[in-house]
Scaffold this motif. Structure first.
Motif: not given
Lengths: 250, 257
Positions: B193-197
Motif C-alpha cells: 500500500e505504501v509503495e503504491y500510494l
C-alpha cells in the motif's frame, strides 16, 4: 446552534429507537396507571387523606420515569459511547465530547418531561386526577428530582471501570429503587422494615417530594427529602467530576 | 517550493512509566502522501494522535497548519479530516443520519450525498451503520473525514482487516482524493500500500523516527545498513522493510530465517 440542533435531533431519534428506553419512559408508566386505575379507581379515600389512589400514584409513576431516564437511559448511553470510543470520534471533530454529553443529558431530560406530560394528560382524561399544588412548585420539585437522579447515574458511569459494571450498578439500583421507593406501589403497603430501608434510597425522596408538591402539602412534610435530594446531587456531581478527571478517554 | 503543513520536532509521549514516543521528527508538505510505517508498538498511533491534538505531548514541538494542534483543536478540526484507528458509531444510527449529523459540524461541508456516490455507498444510505461490512464502514469513516473539505487527511490503519479487492478500491479512492488537492498522512502496516500510494515515508522504531525521505532514499538507506549478500535490486518495499525490522533480526539470530 446548528450543531446543537443536529445532535439533539439525532440523539432523540436514537432514544426513540431504543426499545427499553422508549417502553419504560412512555408506555410502562401509562400501562401501570391504567392497570391500577382499573382496579382501584380514583375515588377519594381516607387511606390517602382524602386523595384518590391515582392522585397519589401519578407523582409516584413520574418518579419511575425519572428513574428510567436518569438511572438507565442516560448513564448507559454515556458508558457505551465512552467504551466504544464514540466520544473519541466526536472529540476529533469541531464539536467535542463535552457538547455531545450535554446534549445527551438535555435529550434525556426532555424525554422525561414528555413522559410526565403523557402521564398527566392520560391521568386527567381517564381518572380526572386532582393536582392541588401550584405548577411552579411542582416544576421546581421535578427539576430537583431529575437533577438528583441524573447525577446519581452520572456518578455510576464515573465509578465504573467498564460498561458491564456500569450496567450492573444501574440495573440493581434501578430495580431496587423502583420496587422499594413507593414508585410502583404505595409505601403505605410496605412493612416497617422496608419503609426503614427505603429511607436510604434517593428515589424514595423523589416520590415524597413529588407527592408532597402535588397535594400542596406544607413544605415541612417533605423538607428532609429536599435536603437528601440536594445533598445526593452535590455529592454525585462533585465525586463524578473528580473521578472523570482521572479517566482516560482515549 | 511546497508549503509545509505540519512539523513535528523531537516529539516525546509518555504514558505513566512507558515511553511510547521518545524522539520523532518529520514534516508534512502540501499535496503529498506521507506514510508512517514501523513495527507494532513503535509509536505510530501515539505520534498521529499528538499531531491530531487528541493527546498533549510530554515533550517536543508540534505545529499543524501554523498552530499548536492540542491548544487549537476545535479550530484545527475544521480544516483536517481524521480517521481513527478504532472507530465505532452509535448502534442504531443510519448511514445518512450519521452523514447529516457530521455535516452539521462544519460551516461549508462537502455534499455528503455526492461523497456517498463517489465512495460507492449511496445504496447503503438507509442502512444501519452496524449492519455495514468492514470495507463499507471504512469507506464511511473516510467520508466523514472528507466532510470538512480538509487540507490534510489523517488515516490511521485505513485498510487493516480488509480483503485485497476492497483495499485496492480504497487505494484508488485515496489517489482521487490526493488529485483533488488533499494532503494525506497515512499510517499503515501494508508495505504494498505504501509503495503504491506514498511519495515519502517515515520509519519509526521503538518510539524514534529512524528514517524520513522518499521511497528511493529508503532503499539507499537500508542498503547501507545491511550486509551486501542480503541485498538485491529487485527487493520490494516489504522485503526491504523486513531487512530493517528488529523482529527479523531476532528471527535471524534464532536461525529461523
Amino acid at each position: 446552534m446548528k450543531k446543537v440542533i443536529a445532535i439533539f435531533q439525532t440523539e432523540s431519534r436514537l432514544f426513540m429507537r431504543d426499545f427499553f428506553a422508549f417502553f419504560f419512559t412512555f408506555a410502562f408508566p401509562v400501562f401501570m396507571l391504567l392497570l391500577y386505575g382499573s382496579i382501584y379507581g380514583n375515588e377519594p379515600t381516607p387511606y390517602f387523606e382524602g386523595q384518590g389512589t391515582m392522585d397519589v400514584s401519578v407523582p409516584a409513576y413520574a418518579a419511575m420515569i425519572i428513574g428510567v431516564t436518569g438511572l438507565m437511559a442516560f448513564p448507559l448511553t454515556i458508558s457505551t459511547y465512552k467504551e466504544q470510543k464514540i466520544y473519541k470520534r466526536f472529540d476529533a471533530s469541531p464539536v467535542g465530547k463535552g457538547m455531545i454529553m450535554a446534549v445527551q443529558a438535555a435529550v434525556n431530560v426532555s424525554m422525561t418531561v414528555i413522559g410526565f406530560i403523557l402521564l398527566f394528560v392520560i391521568g386527567k382524561l381517564v381518572y380526572d386526577i386532582r393536582i392541588q399544588g401550584d405548577w411552579f412548585t411542582i416544576a421546581l420539585a421535578m427539576l430537583l428530582s431529575i437533577a438528583c437522579i441524573f447525577s446519581l447515574g452520572f456518578f455510576f458511569t464515573a465509578l465504573s471501570p467498564s460498561t458491564k459494571i456500569n450496567n450492573l450498578l444501574c440495573y440493581i439500583s434501578y430495580f431496587v429503587m423502583i420496587f422499594l421507593s413507593g414508585a410502583t406501589m404505595p409505601k403505605e403497603l410496605f412493612p416497617d422494615v422496608i419503609i426503614k430501608v427505603s429511607k436510604f434510597l434517593p428515589l424514595t425522596h423523589v416520590v415524597n417530594t413529588l407527592q408532597g408538591t402535588f397535594r400542596n402539602a406544607p413544605v415541612g412534610q417533605y423538607r428532609d427529602s429536599l435536603v437528601v435530594l440536594a445533598a445526593v446531587m452535590v455529592f454525585c456531581v462533585a465525586a463524578g467530576a473528580l473521578l472523570y478527571k482521572k479517566k482516560s478517554w482515549m | 517550493m511546497r508549503e509545509k503543513l505540519a512539523q513535528i520536532e523531537r516529539l516525546k509521549m509518555r504514558y505513566g512509566t512507558v515511553n511510547a514516543v521518545t524522539d520523532v521528527s518529520f514534516e508534512l508538505y502540501e499535496g503529498e502522501i506521507l506514510a508512517l510505517i514501523g513495527p507494532n508498538g513503535s509509536g505510530k498511533t501515539s505520534t498521529v494522535e499528538c499531531l491530531e491534538g487528541l493527546r498533549k505531548p510530554t515533550g517536543g514541538k508540534i505545529e499543524l497548519l501554523g498552530c499548536d494542534p492540542h491548544e487549537n483543536r476545535r479550530q484545527i478540526y475544521k480544516e483536517i479530516g481524521i480517521q481513527l484507528q478504532e472507530t465505532e458509531y452509535p448502534d442504531n444510527i443510519r448511514v445518512k443520519e450519521l452523514c447529516r449529523l457530521f455535516s452539521a459540524f462544519y460551516d461549508r461541508p462537502v455534499n455528503w450525498q455526492a461523497l456517498l456516490e463517489q465512495l460507492g455507498l449511496s445504496e447503503k444510505a438507509n442502512r444501519m451503520v452496524k449492519k455495514l461490512s468492514g470495507g463499507e464502514k471504512q469507506r464511511l469513516s473516510i467520508l466523514l473525514a472528507l466532510l470538512p473539505h480538509p487540507k490534510i487527511l489523517i488515516l490511521d490503519e485505513l485498510t487493516t482487516g480488509l480483503d485485497p479487492e476492497v483495499r485496492r478500491g480504497m487505494w484508488e479512492s485515496l489517489k482521487q482524493i490526493r488529485q483533488s488537492g488533499t494532503t494525506i498522512l497515512l499510517v499503515s502496516h501494508y508495505l504494498d500500500e505504501v509503495e503504491y500510494l506514498a511519495d515519502r515515508l517515515v520509519y519509526l522504531e521503538s518510539g524514534r523516527s529512524r528514517f524520513v525521505g522518499s521511497l528511493d532514499e529508503f532503499r539507499h538507506f537500508v542498503r547501507s545498513k545491511v550486509p551486501a549478500e542480503d541485498w538485491k535490486e529487485s527487493l520490494t518495499l516489504e522485503e526491504i522493510y523486513l531487512l530493517m525490522s528488529p523482529k527479523t533480526e531476532t528471527l535471524r539470530w534464532e536461525g529461523i530465517l
